[in-house]
Design a protein around this motif. Structure first.
Motif, PDB file in Angstrom:
ATOM      1  N   LEU A 145       0.782  -1.123  -0.124  1.00 57.99           N
ATOM      2  CA  LEU A 145      -0.207   0.002   0.105  1.00 57.99           C
ATOM      3  C   LEU A 145       0.856   1.316   0.149  1.00 57.99           C
ATOM      4  N   MET A 146       2.000   1.085   0.552  1.00 60.88           N
ATOM      5  CA  MET A 146       2.822   2.353   0.655  1.00 60.88           C
ATOM      6  C   MET A 146       3.746   2.634  -0.629  1.00 60.88           C
ATOM      7  N   LEU A 147       3.697   1.313  -1.467  1.00 64.61           N
ATOM      8  CA  LEU A 147       4.822   1.694  -2.493  1.00 64.61           C
ATOM      9  C   LEU A 147       4.091   2.624  -3.566  1.00 64.61           C
ATOM     10  N   ARG A 148       4.818   3.589  -4.125  1.00 61.61           N
ATOM     11  CA  ARG A 148       4.388   4.494  -4.981  1.00 61.61           C
ATOM     12  C   ARG A 148       5.404   4.732  -6.192  1.00 61.61           C
ATOM     13  N   ASP A 149       4.815   5.321  -7.266  1.00 60.82           N
ATOM     14  CA  ASP A 149       5.837   5.864  -8.487  1.00 60.82           C
ATOM     15  C   ASP A 149       6.591   7.044  -8.072  1.00 60.82           C
ATOM     16  N   SER A 150       7.635   7.138  -8.635  1.00 64.17           N
ATOM     17  CA  SER A 150       8.352   8.391  -8.347  1.00 64.17           C
ATOM     18  C   SER A 150       7.522   9.523  -8.761  1.00 64.17           C
ATOM     19  N   PRO A 151       7.912  10.910  -7.928  1.00 60.80           N
ATOM     20  CA  PRO A 151       7.204  11.973  -8.338  1.00 60.80           C
ATOM     21  C   PRO A 151       7.553  12.453  -9.977  1.00 60.80           C
ATOM     22  N   GLN A 152       6.494  13.218 -10.494  1.00 64.18           N
ATOM     23  CA  GLN A 152       6.666  13.914 -11.540  1.00 64.18           C
ATOM     24  C   GLN A 152       6.576  15.300 -11.612  1.00 64.18           C
ATOM     25  N   ARG A 153       7.410  15.881 -12.689  1.00 64.16           N
ATOM     26  CA  ARG A 153       7.521  17.389 -12.510  1.00 64.16           C
ATOM     27  C   ARG A 153       6.138  18.094 -12.795  1.00 64.16           C
ATOM     28  N   GLY A 154       5.844  18.959 -11.965  1.00 59.86           N
ATOM     29  CA  GLY A 154       4.459  19.744 -12.154  1.00 59.86           C
ATOM     30  C   GLY A 154       3.357  19.010 -11.580  1.00 59.86           C
ATOM     31  N   ARG A 155       3.432  17.868 -10.940  1.00 64.97           N
ATOM     32  CA  ARG A 155       2.441  17.209 -10.473  1.00 64.97           C
ATOM     33  C   ARG A 155       2.514  16.893  -8.882  1.00 64.97           C
ATOM     34  N   PRO A 156       1.462  17.279  -8.230  1.00 66.70           N
ATOM     35  CA  PRO A 156       1.511  16.889  -6.710  1.00 66.70           C
ATOM     36  C   PRO A 156       1.894  15.491  -6.444  1.00 66.70           C
ATOM     37  N   TRP A 157       2.457  15.072  -5.319  1.00 66.71           N
ATOM     38  CA  TRP A 157       3.149  14.157  -4.999  1.00 66.71           C
ATOM     39  C   TRP A 157       2.777  13.801  -3.640  1.00 66.71           C
ATOM     40  N   TYR A 158       2.714  14.567  -2.535  1.00 67.32           N
ATOM     41  CA  TYR A 158       2.497  14.385  -1.466  1.00 67.32           C
ATOM     42  C   TYR A 158       1.192  14.648  -0.872  1.00 67.32           C
ATOM     43  N   THR A 159       0.769  13.483  -0.242  1.00 64.63           N
ATOM     44  CA  THR A 159      -0.803  13.422   0.553  1.00 64.63           C
ATOM     45  C   THR A 159      -0.781  14.211   1.912  1.00 64.63           C
ATOM     46  N   GLU A 160      -1.818  14.444   2.436  1.00 61.36           N
ATOM     47  CA  GLU A 160      -1.540  14.670   3.787  1.00 61.36           C
ATOM     48  C   GLU A 160      -1.183  13.882   4.725  1.00 61.36           C
ATOM     49  N   SER A 161      -1.332  12.671   4.562  1.00 55.92           N
ATOM     50  CA  SER A 161      -0.584  11.600   5.548  1.00 55.92           C
ATOM     51  C   SER A 161       0.700  11.608   5.471  1.00 55.92           C
ATOM     52  N   ASP A 162       1.423  12.030   4.221  1.00 56.66           N
ATOM     53  CA  ASP A 162       2.878  12.136   4.249  1.00 56.66           C
ATOM     54  C   ASP A 162       3.477  13.464   5.287  1.00 56.66           C
ATOM     55  N   VAL A 163       2.713  14.290   5.495  1.00 58.20           N
ATOM     56  CA  VAL A 163       3.442  15.588   5.991  1.00 58.20           C
ATOM     57  C   VAL A 163       3.802  15.101   7.827  1.00 58.20           C
ATOM     58  N   PRO A 164       3.124  14.348   8.203  1.00 53.97           N
ATOM     59  CA  PRO A 164       3.624  14.103   9.622  1.00 53.97           C
ATOM     60  C   PRO A 164       4.892  13.088   9.410  1.00 53.97           C
ATOM     61  N   LEU A 165       4.824  12.212   8.262  1.00 56.19           N
ATOM     62  CA  LEU A 165       6.307  11.547   7.884  1.00 56.19           C
ATOM     63  C   LEU A 165       7.416  12.210   7.837  1.00 56.19           C
ATOM     64  N   LEU A 166       7.068  13.353   6.950  1.00 56.84           N
ATOM     65  CA  LEU A 166       8.261  14.570   6.567  1.00 56.84           C
ATOM     66  C   LEU A 166       8.727  14.916   7.850  1.00 56.84           C
ATOM     67  N   ASP A 167       7.713  15.202   8.826  1.00 60.89           N
ATOM     68  CA  ASP A 167       8.225  16.192  10.163  1.00 60.89           C
ATOM     69  C   ASP A 167       9.094  15.100  10.887  1.00 60.89           C
ATOM     70  N   GLU A 168       8.676  13.747  10.891  1.00 60.18           N
ATOM     71  CA  GLU A 168       9.263  12.642  11.709  1.00 60.18           C
ATOM     72  C   GLU A 168      10.692  12.615  11.056  1.00 60.18           C
ATOM     73  N   ALA A 169      10.841  12.601   9.942  1.00 60.29           N
ATOM     74  CA  ALA A 169      11.940  12.489   8.951  1.00 60.29           C
ATOM     75  C   ALA A 169      12.945  13.675   9.450  1.00 60.29           C
ATOM     76  N   ALA A 170      12.320  14.839   9.550  1.00 60.21           N
ATOM     77  CA  ALA A 170      13.206  15.984   9.942  1.00 60.21           C
ATOM     78  C   ALA A 170      13.936  15.902  11.244  1.00 60.21           C
ATOM     79  N   GLU A 171      13.041  15.238  12.164  1.00 55.72           N
ATOM     80  CA  GLU A 171      13.607  14.830  13.495  1.00 55.72           C
ATOM     81  C   GLU A 171      14.796  14.030  13.543  1.00 55.72           C
ATOM     82  N   LEU A 172      14.630  13.040  12.856  1.00 53.11           N
ATOM     83  CA  LEU A 172      15.749  12.062  12.590  1.00 53.11           C
ATOM     84  C   LEU A 172      16.933  12.395  12.091  1.00 53.11           C
TER      85      LEU A 172
END
Length: 751
Positions: free
Chosen positions: A410-437
C-alpha cells in the motif's frame, strides 16, 4: 451607541496618526536605539489599528443592569474616555454575568439586555429579567422579550462562521474561560458549538495571557482548507488578528498537501509504527559496503573495506548526533584511515597531525572519494528520505519489516513527476518525523573547500555565536533604557537589526519555522488525527498547553482516535481534563432524531446532544432511478422551495466526480469540491470529509448506503452528513433505504 462609535473613530484616527508619524521618521538610518523604537512602535500601532477596524460590526451587543442601579455595556473590546469606562471587553471578569447569570443565580443582575445591531444602528433589543424590583421605573418601561439565542440560530447561513460573542451560553463560557495550562478536551456532539467555543477561547486566552502568548503565538489546526476559510473571520471580529490557522497538510514549511490517500493507505501511514520505519530507513542509508571499494586516484589506489566503514559508522552513531550532523564524524574517520593508507602507499611513513589534516583535505576533494562517501552516508532531506523509501520495494521491505506484505504494498508508489503534486496529507507527519531524525544539513560544511577545514569552520561558528551574544546583550540594554522590554523581547529586537531578517508577525514567523514551540495549540476535529499526526502536533507544543476539540462518535478516519485516553495518555501521562457540551444549537430536534438512530449503529452507548429547537419541515427521503440523472432535479426543486441560505449536497467519495459534474451541469451556480468558491456558492457538492466542521441551511445526502459501506467507519460518516443542516434535510437514494434511516418521511420522485 453613537458615543461608542465616536470614541472608536477617535481611537482609529489617533492610532493612524501615530503610525504615520513613526513611519515618517525615515528608513533604516539612525542608531540601533532609534531604529528599535521606530520598529517597535510601528508594529504596536499597526496591530492596534487592525484590531480597531476588525470590531466595527457588533461593537456593543449587551448591557448589564445591576440591582445596585449601576450599568455596564458589554462589547468586543474595551473602550473608555477621560471620564469613564464606556464599554467592557467581553473577556473581562466583570462581564461574566452576561453569560453565566440565571434566574436561580442572578449574580447581582436585575436585567441582562441583548442588543442586535446592523451597521451602527440598534435594530433589536431582548431582555432577560432577573429582578423587577431592582430596575428603575425608566428601565421597566423599556423591557423587551425575545430570545436572542434562538433569533440568532434562525438566521440563514452566509458561508462564514459567525462569532457567538453576544449569545455565549453558560456551559460554553465555562470552557472559554478555563485556565491556560494543561490539555483541555472539549467533547461535544454535532451542533454544540465546540468549534466556535474553541475560537472564543483563543481570543480569551490572548486577552488574559497577552504577554506570554503574543511572543510564542497560538496555533489553530483545522481539518481542511475550506474549514479554515469558513472560520477565518471569527477571531478578527473579536479583535485578534495574529493567530496562525493551519491544516495538518500545511505543517511542513514550504508544502501544502491537499491530496488524500485512500483510507487503507492513510491508516498504514498514520500508524505509530511508522516512527520506527523511518528510523530504520535512516539507518539503511548509513551503509557498510558488502565488498571492498577500490578508489582509483591516479597515482595510487585506496581500499575502502568493510572494517574501515564499520568502525567509522560505529563512532558516528555513538556521537549522539542526528544523521546529517553525524555524517561529519563518519567522513572524518574514513578520511583519517584513507589518509594514513595513502601516506604509506606514497612512502611518507608515519605522519603527524598537521600532515594528516592536509592529506585528509586533499582526499576530501577527490571525485572518487566524494562519490563513495555520498553513497555510504549521504546528506538527506526529509523529502529525499520519503521518496527513496516509498519508491523502492527493497528499502520498504527492510525498513517496514514489522508490517505485512500487503501493508508495504500500500505504501509503494511511483516516483514524483515534475509539475504534479505527489505528497498527501498523510505524508506531512512523516516528513516532520524524518526531519527530527535527520537534522539540518550544515550549509557551511557543504560550502567548505579544501582551504577551509573543519577547524576553521568551528572557529567561524564560535565567532558567529560570540557576535550573536554581543548583539543580544546590547539589545537587552537598549530595551531596558528605552522602557520597551515589555513590548518586544531582546532576541526579536536583535533579529530585526541584524540587517537580514524581515519584520514578521508572530504568526508569520511561526509558519516558516518547523521547530517553533507555540504558547497554546487548538486542534479542531481532533478525533481525525492519526498517531503520527499527534506526534507532529505535540512537538509544536512542548508545554502541553492545548485545547483539543472533537467528537469521538464522528471519527471518520480509519487512523483516527477511538478514545481520548488512547490519543492523549501517551503524551500527558493521563493528566488532561475534559469538558462536555451537551446542547445542540444547530440541528433541529426532528433532524437529530434521524441522526441519533445512526449514532446508535456507531455505538449504542453514545448519546446524541439535545436540540434546543424544532424544524419547520420534517426530514424526508426520495427514491430515484439514477442519481446522476435525477439528483440535479432534486437539488433544483430544493432551491425553488425558497428556504434560502446555503445548500450542500453530500456524496460518497467514490461518486464525487460523477455527481459533482451532474449537479454543476444541471444547477446554475453550483460548485463541486472544496475550494475558494465553495462557501459562497448557493449549492456545494462535497464529500463528507470536506464537509467536516461546516454547516448549511439545507443538506441533501446522496447514496447513504454507499456512505455506510465505503469505509469501516461509514456509520460515523453518515452521522456527520446528517448533522450538517440547520433547517432542512433530505436523503436521495436509488436502492432500498438503510434501516437506520427508517424515520425519514418518503416523498415521491418528481415526474
Amino acid at each position: 451607541m453613537s458615543r461608542l462609535y465616536a470614541r472608536l473613530d477617535a481611537l482609529r484616527a489617533s492610532t493612524q496618526l501615530s503610525l504615520d508619524q513613526v513611519l515618517g521618521q525615515g528608513g533604516r538610518g539612525g542608531t540601533h536605539q532609534n531604529r528599535s523604537e521606530r520598529d517597535s512602535m510601528a508594529g504596536m500601532h499597526s496591530a492596534r489599528l487592525a484590531r480597531l477596524w476588525a470590531v466595527e460590526n457588533g461593537l456593543c451587543f449587551g448591557r448589564l443592569d445591576h440591582t445596585d442601579q449601576t450599568s455596564h455595556y458589554i462589547g468586543r473590546i474595551g473602550l473608555s474616555d477621560d471620564r469613564q469606562r464606556l464599554l467592557i471587553d467581553w473577556r473581562a471578569p466583570v462581564a461574566q454575568p452576561f453569560y453565566r447569570a440565571t434566574p436561580a443565580s442572578p449574580m447581582g443582575l436585575a436585567r441582562r439586555r441583548h442588543l442586535q445591531t446592523r451597521g451602527r444602528r440598534v435594530i433589536g433589543v431582548d431582555d432577560d429579567l432577573f429582578d423587577l424590583d431592582g430596575l428603575s421605573d425608566d428601565a421597566r418601561a423599556t423591557l423587551n422579550g425575545e430570545a436572542a439565542l434562538l433569533a440568532s440560530l434562525a438566521e440563514t447561513r452566509t458561508g462564514r462562521m459567525r462569532d457567538i460573542v453576544a449569545t455565549i451560553q453558560a456551559e460554553q463560557d465555562r470552557i472559554i474561560r478555563a485556565d491556560l495550562p494543561g490539555v483541555l478536551v472539549v467533547q461535544g456532539g454535532p451542533g454544540t458549538g465546540k468549534t466556535v467555543v474553541a475560537l472564543h477561547r483563543a481570543a480569551y486566552l490572548l486577552y488574559t495571557h497577552r504577554e506570554k502568548l503574543d511572543r510564542r503565538g497560538v496555533l489553530i489546526l483545522g481539518p481542511n482548507l475550506t474549514f479554515l476559510r469558513y472560520i477565518e473571520q471569527v477571531l478578527p471580529s473579536l479583535g485578534e488578528t495574529d493567530v496562525l490557522l493551519m491544516t495538518i497538510g500545511e505543517m511542513f514549511p514550504g508544502l501544502t498537501a491537499t491530496l488524500r490517500d485512500r483510507p487503507e493507505v492513510a491508516q498504514v501511514k498514520g500508524d505509530a509504527r511508522m516512527a520506527g520505519v523511518l528510523a530504520r530507513a535512516v539507518r539503511d542509508r548509513q551503509r557498510v559496503p558488502a565488498e571492498t571499494i577500490h578508489l582509483d586516484l591516479g597515482r595510487i589506489t585506496l581500499r575502502l573495506d568493510r572494517h574501515i566503514c564499520e568502525g567509522a559508522r560505529s563512532k558516528a552513531m555513538r556521537s549522539g548526533r542526528l544523521h546529517n550532523q553525524a555524517r561529519a564524524v563518519f567522513v572524518r574517520q574514513v578520511l583519517n584511515k584513507l589518509a594514513r593508507q595513502a601516506a604509506k602507499l606514497l612512502g611518507r611513513g608515519v605522519i603527524d597531525d598537521d600532515e594528516l589534516a592536509d592529506l585528509r583535505e586533499e582526499l576530501r576533494t577527490e571525485p572518487a572519494v566524494k562519490t563513495a562517501l555520498n553513497r555510504l552516508w549521504p546528506y538527506l532531506t526529509p523529502h529525499q528520505l520519503l521518496i527513496g523509501l516509498f519508491t523502492s520495494r527493497e528499502r520498504l521491505d527492510y525498513a517496514a519489516a514489522d508490517f505485512t506484505p500487503d501493508e508495504r504494498a500500500l505504501m509503494l508508489r511511483d516516483s514524483p513527476q515534475r509539475g504534479r503534486p505527489w505528497y498527501t496529507e498523510s505524508d506531512v507527519p512523516l516528513l516532520d518525523e524524518a526531519a527530527e531524525l535527520l537534522g539540518e544539513i550544515d550549509e557551511a560544511v557543504l560550502r567548505a573547500t579544501a582551504l577551509q577545514n573543519e577547524e576553521e569552520l568551528a572557529a567561524s561558528r564560535a565567532a558567529e555565536e560570540h557576535e550573536r551574544q554581543f548583539e543580544l546583550t546590547y539589545a537587552r540594554e537598549v530595551l531596558q533604557l528605552t522602557g520597551l522590554s515589555d513590548i518586544i523581547d531582546a532576541e526579536r529586537f536583535a533579529e530585526r537589526h541584524s540587517g537580514d531578517v524581515s519584520h514578521l508577525t508572530t504568526a508569520e514567523r511561526a509558519a516558516t519555522d518547523r521547530t517553533w514551540a507555540f504558547g497554546h495549540v487548538i486542534v479542531d476535529e481532533a478525533q481525525e488525527l492519526s498517531p503520527m499526526a499527534w506526534r507532529m502536533v505535540m512537538r509544536r507544543c512542548p508545554a502541553r498547553s492545548m485545547t483539543v476539540v472533537g467528537d469521538i462518535a464522528q471519527t471518520g478516519s480509519t487512523s483516527g482516535g477511538r478514545s481520548w485516553n488512547a490519543v492523549l495518555d501517551p503524551y500527558t501521562g493521563g493528566r488532561w481534563r475534559e469538558e462536555r457540551l451537551t446542547v445542540n444549537y444547530r440541528t433541529p430536534a426532528e433532524l437529530m432524531a434521524v441522526a441519533a438512530d445512526v449514532l446508535a449503529a456507531v455505538d449504542p452507548a453514545l448519546e446524541a446532544p439535545a436540540s434546543v429547537r424544532e424544524a419547520a419541515e420534517a426530514p424526508w427521503s426520495v427514491r430515484v432511478a439514477s442519481l446522476a440523472a435525477d439528483l440535479p432535479g432534486v437539488v433544483a426543486a430544493g432551491l425553488a422551495a425558497g428556504t434560502g441560505g446555503t445548500m450542500a449536497v453530500l456524496v460518497p467519495e467514490s461518486a464525487m466526480a460523477e455527481l459533482g459534474a451532474a449537479v454543476t451541469a444541471g444547477v446554475p451556480g453550483a460548485v463541486a469540491g472544496p475550494g475558494a468558491t465553495t462557501l459562497e456558492a448557493p449549492v456545494a457538492v462535497l464529500t463528507v470529509a470536506d464537509a467536516k466542521g461546516l454547516e448549511f441551511d439545507s443538506v441533501l445526502v446522496a447514496a447513504p448506503d454507499r456512505i455506510l459501506t465505503e469505509s469501516v467507519r461509514g456509520a460515523s460518516d453518515l452521522y456527520v452528513a446528517l448533522t450538517r443542516a440547520t433547517r432542512t434535510l433530505g436523503v436521495v437514494h436509488t436502492g432500498p433505504l438503510p434501516t437506520v434511516l427508517a424515520r425519514l418521511a418518503p416523498r415521491p420522485a418528481a415526474p
